[in-house]
Design an enzyme around this catalytic site. Sequence first.
Site, PDB file in Angstrom:
ATOM      1  N   GLY A 185      -8.295 -39.254  18.627  1.00 21.66           N
ATOM      2  CA  GLY A 185      -9.487 -40.081  18.815  1.00 21.66           C
ATOM      3  C   GLY A 185      -9.096 -41.254  19.694  1.00 21.66           C
ATOM      4  N   CYS A 236     -21.995 -65.152  10.336  1.00 18.64           N
ATOM      5  CA  CYS A 236     -21.698 -66.163   9.306  1.00 18.64           C
ATOM      6  C   CYS A 236     -20.611 -65.685   8.348  1.00 18.64           C
ATOM      7  CB  CYS A 236     -22.966 -66.502   8.549  1.00 18.64           C
ATOM      8  SG  CYS A 236     -24.214 -67.132   9.648  1.00 18.64           S
ATOM      9  N   TYR A 261     -13.316 -46.633  18.008  1.00 17.42           N
ATOM     10  CA  TYR A 261     -13.704 -47.367  16.803  1.00 17.42           C
ATOM     11  C   TYR A 261     -14.294 -48.734  17.167  1.00 17.42           C
ATOM     12  CZ  TYR A 261     -10.808 -43.648  15.091  1.00 17.42           C
ATOM     13  OH  TYR A 261     -10.275 -42.401  14.873  1.00 17.42           O
TER      14      TYR A 261
HETATM   15  N1  PLP Z   1      -8.574 -36.476  12.420  1.00 20.30           N
HETATM   16  C1  PLP Z   1      -8.955 -36.966  11.221  1.00 20.30           C
HETATM   17  C2  PLP Z   1      -9.129 -36.025  10.074  1.00 20.30           C
HETATM   18  C3  PLP Z   1      -9.192 -38.337  11.061  1.00 20.30           C
HETATM   19  O1  PLP Z   1      -9.574 -38.820   9.872  1.00 20.30           O
HETATM   20  C4  PLP Z   1      -9.011 -39.202  12.182  1.00 20.30           C
HETATM   21  C5  PLP Z   1      -9.210 -40.654  12.068  1.00 20.30           C
HETATM   22  O2  PLP Z   1      -9.497 -41.215  11.063  1.00 20.30           O
HETATM   23  C6  PLP Z   1      -8.628 -38.640  13.414  1.00 20.30           C
HETATM   24  C7  PLP Z   1      -8.413 -37.281  13.496  1.00 20.30           C
HETATM   25  C8  PLP Z   1      -8.445 -39.471  14.648  1.00 20.30           C
HETATM   26  O3  PLP Z   1      -7.488 -40.444  14.513  1.00 20.30           O
HETATM   27  P1  PLP Z   1      -7.043 -41.321  15.776  1.00 20.30           P
HETATM   28  O4  PLP Z   1      -8.277 -41.882  16.372  1.00 20.30           O
HETATM   29  O5  PLP Z   1      -6.159 -42.364  15.228  1.00 20.30           O
HETATM   30  O6  PLP Z   1      -6.355 -40.395  16.721  1.00 20.30           O
END
Ligand code: PLP
Length: 412
Positions: free
Chosen positions: A267, A338, A367
Amino acid sequence: MSNFKYKRNQLYCEGVNIKQIAESAGTPVYIYSYQSLVDKYKELSQAFASLKPLICFSVKANSNLTICRILTQQGAGLDIVSGGELYRVAKIKADPKKIVFAGVGKTEEEIRQAIKTKILLINAESEQEVEEINKIAGELGRNVPVGLRINPDISGGGHHYIQTAKKEDKFGISLERAKEIFLKREKFPHLNICGIHFHLGSQIATSQPFARALKKVISLTKQLRKNGIKLNYLDIGGGFFGSANKFAQAILPLIKGLGAKLILEPGRFLTAESGILLAKVLYIKERKDGKRFIIVDAGMNDFIRPSLYNAYHEIIPVVRKPQTANRKPQTDIVGPVCESGDFFAKDRKLPLVKIGDFLAVMDAGAYGFAMTSNYNSRPRPAEILVKKDKFYLICEREVYKDLIRREKIINE
Ligand code: PLP
């Protein structure tokens, strides 16, 4: 190679001056570079090329339809964790045979939808979930490929909130339990239990936790093989960041020869550096002892990572003024929400800025928007994609009407 760079002291995303975007789209606004997304995908797929893995972008990191589609156009599959994400990715006509589904609390409806969509793999996180998938698969007359998400009891990742693979965490099934489920697989006639999945956590900068988890998994696969069970998929989750080449060099020798298709679920790696959050300076408060507070028009509802995980994000001015390069100590960059926890930076040495200047919060493409909220009744920001010397609105800024769209006033 970053696609956010200064040219003549003005910050650019690819060929577009960021100031121009701020003036036309307003702030706060997320800005993404198309080229960065493509580059990061290529970097990862080239590093792992010898195994041709399925790279499933973790939709939770940035679920904007255009961002997901850019990655699927490059060949990515998708890692989803909810019916809502499944709904989203259907909108971009993502190939179901490249979708994997994780999550500790999948509802009956979500499982039903995933089965009907014929996705590649549902990664189950408990024996009860395996039973539930089997029941629904039976009702739908399907044979469903399932992976077991194991909990290897390994720590990895930054803040403890983003560690997911210690035995005290809610995720996954212990190795012993997973082995038992594999061995009694005839109890689940509507399933093809053919994969192992783990996800260790986020922001893991070294390959060691992966190597440790893989050793445990490899030992399990050997035991399974002795019992005539062969795996089709090994899904090692996401969480890694840093050099894709180094990561691949450490991981590849461990999995070569395993015979299972490798799945990755990045991600942050794919989108973090591809995006920034742009905010405008509203006020500057200077205490007598020299401490400064720069108050910007973005808040923790627009970008919660610093408040939630104490995450560090570099913050730079959109217009660099060399004459003010003498840095001042002790600056907090805070939002209008706040809460004292509403900050983007604490005690940083930052160049002088003035009211109306724009600041860029770097590495905000993962994120970031995905974790926005309407806290303090603040509309969510807009999202812009830059491609070469053009920019496109890929998500409209919310307006006040959006805040109350689903509410009803009851006069009882
Ligand atoms: N796969 C699973 C099952 C996850 O829960 C997450 C993130 O929480 C990811 C992949 C992606 O993680 P990252 O964005 O740190 O690569």
